[in-house]
Design a protein around this motif. Sequence first.
Motif, short mmCIF file in Angstrom:
data_model
loop_
_atom_site.label_atom_id
_atom_site.label_comp_id
_atom_site.label_asym_id
_atom_site.label_seq_id
_atom_site.Cartn_x
_atom_site.Cartn_y
_atom_site.Cartn_z
N ALA A 49 -21.23 -56.29 12.00
CA ALA A 49 -21.60 -55.61 10.76
C ALA A 49 -22.79 -56.34 10.17
O ALA A 49 -22.91 -57.56 10.30
CB ALA A 49 -20.44 -55.59 9.77
N GLY A 50 -23.68 -55.59 9.51
CA GLY A 50 -24.81 -56.22 8.87
C GLY A 50 -26.15 -55.80 9.46
O GLY A 50 -26.27 -55.57 10.66
N ALA A 51 -27.18 -55.74 8.61
CA ALA A 51 -28.52 -55.33 9.04
C ALA A 51 -29.35 -56.54 9.45
O ALA A 51 -30.40 -56.83 8.87
CB ALA A 51 -29.20 -54.56 7.90
N GLU A 64 -32.44 -62.94 10.29
CA GLU A 64 -32.18 -62.84 8.85
C GLU A 64 -31.18 -61.74 8.53
O GLU A 64 -31.19 -60.66 9.12
CB GLU A 64 -33.47 -62.59 8.09
N LEU A 65 -30.31 -62.03 7.56
CA LEU A 65 -29.38 -61.07 6.99
C LEU A 65 -29.87 -60.78 5.57
O LEU A 65 -30.08 -61.70 4.80
CB LEU A 65 -27.97 -61.66 6.96
N PRO A 66 -30.08 -59.50 5.21
CA PRO A 66 -30.60 -59.20 3.87
C PRO A 66 -29.63 -59.60 2.76
O PRO A 66 -28.44 -59.81 2.99
CB PRO A 66 -30.81 -57.68 3.91
N GLY A 67 -30.16 -59.69 1.55
CA GLY A 67 -29.37 -60.15 0.41
C GLY A 67 -28.40 -59.15 -0.16
O GLY A 67 -27.65 -59.45 -1.10
N GLU A 68 -28.39 -57.95 0.37
CA GLU A 68 -27.42 -56.94 -0.06
C GLU A 68 -27.12 -56.00 1.09
O GLU A 68 -27.94 -55.88 2.01
CB GLU A 68 -27.94 -56.16 -1.27
N PRO A 69 -25.96 -55.37 1.09
CA PRO A 69 -24.90 -55.44 0.09
C PRO A 69 -24.14 -56.77 0.11
O PRO A 69 -24.29 -57.56 1.04
CB PRO A 69 -23.97 -54.28 0.49
N LEU A 70 -23.36 -56.99 -0.93
CA LEU A 70 -22.62 -58.24 -1.07
C LEU A 70 -21.29 -58.13 -0.35
O LEU A 70 -20.30 -57.67 -0.92
CB LEU A 70 -22.41 -58.58 -2.56
N GLY A 197 -22.32 -64.40 7.58
CA GLY A 197 -22.97 -64.63 6.32
C GLY A 197 -22.44 -63.72 5.23
O GLY A 197 -22.14 -62.55 5.48
N SER A 198 -22.33 -64.26 4.03
CA SER A 198 -21.94 -63.50 2.85
C SER A 198 -22.99 -63.77 1.77
O SER A 198 -22.95 -64.82 1.12
CB SER A 198 -20.55 -63.92 2.36
N PRO A 199 -23.96 -62.87 1.58
CA PRO A 199 -25.05 -63.12 0.64
C PRO A 199 -24.66 -62.87 -0.82
O PRO A 199 -25.25 -62.02 -1.51
CB PRO A 199 -26.13 -62.14 1.12
N PHE A 200 -23.68 -63.63 -1.29
CA PHE A 200 -23.15 -63.42 -2.63
C PHE A 200 -24.17 -63.69 -3.73
O PHE A 200 -23.99 -63.26 -4.87
CB PHE A 200 -21.92 -64.29 -2.86
N SER A 201 -25.25 -64.41 -3.41
CA SER A 201 -26.28 -64.68 -4.41
C SER A 201 -27.32 -63.56 -4.48
O SER A 201 -28.22 -63.59 -5.32
CB SER A 201 -26.98 -66.01 -4.10
N GLY A 202 -27.19 -62.58 -3.59
CA GLY A 202 -28.14 -61.48 -3.58
C GLY A 202 -29.45 -61.82 -2.92
O GLY A 202 -30.44 -61.10 -3.06
N THR A 203 -29.50 -62.93 -2.19
CA THR A 203 -30.70 -63.36 -1.48
C THR A 203 -30.42 -63.43 0.01
O THR A 203 -29.27 -63.66 0.42
CB THR A 203 -31.18 -64.73 -1.99
N PRO A 204 -31.42 -63.27 0.87
CA PRO A 204 -31.21 -63.28 2.32
C PRO A 204 -30.67 -64.61 2.82
O PRO A 204 -30.87 -65.66 2.21
CB PRO A 204 -32.61 -63.00 2.88
N ILE A 205 -29.99 -64.55 3.97
CA ILE A 205 -29.53 -65.75 4.68
C ILE A 205 -30.24 -65.78 6.03
O ILE A 205 -30.30 -64.77 6.74
CB ILE A 205 -28.01 -65.72 4.89
N LYS A 206 -30.79 -66.94 6.38
CA LYS A 206 -31.49 -67.11 7.65
C LYS A 206 -30.60 -67.88 8.64
O LYS A 206 -29.85 -68.77 8.23
CB LYS A 206 -32.81 -67.85 7.45
#
Length: 216
Positions: A49-51, A64-70, A197-206
Amino acid sequence: MKTFRKIFLSLLAVTASFALPLHAADPLYKNDFESAEVGKVPSDMMVMAGAFEVKQDKDGKYLELPGEPLDTFGLLFGPAVKDDVSASARFFGTKKGRKMPAFGVSLNGAGGYRLQVSAAKGKLEFFKGVEAEATSGVPYTWASDTWTNLRITVRKDGDKWVIEGRAWAVGSPEPEKPLITLEEKNAPSNGKAGIWGSPFSGTPIKFDDLLVTPLK
């Protein structure tokens, strides 16, 4: 003087060679994304799951995983393995106010063991499965806007299995001893490694430098 310097450097190289492991295990899987196509996910990876997509900056390529959805997202990579193996990767996240990301590396498939930095909790934790509750945790201070290394190891020890986790900032030495350990009596599943990854801060994860290595 130059001749002496050449001899000194040659002796230094010989000495260093004796310090290296004589039978270092070859990786079962390795990916630094430098040969990957930007804007896509490498074909040898299975997105749960995840873009996810490969991106590039002045330092090179990364996933990279985008910062949303959370939510929590992940993908699997490498061969299916059971035990006596380690998986590692490095992660880059950013906090936003009091909101912080969570990220981890896993073994034994989607339902296997996951080592996770839960930055908002200030903990390094083990999870079993994608949606499971944390089985154990230790204090861990994560630094925003820096790369963090994670390594999870699953090894058989007699009639039990030991799961070990290490975390350290890029540029610092890897801890000699695990920061967190879990013992299980039930055999782990045979499955691929993964990153989460869980981008709970709304920012991407690398994510970068994925590696699966046998222990022997």
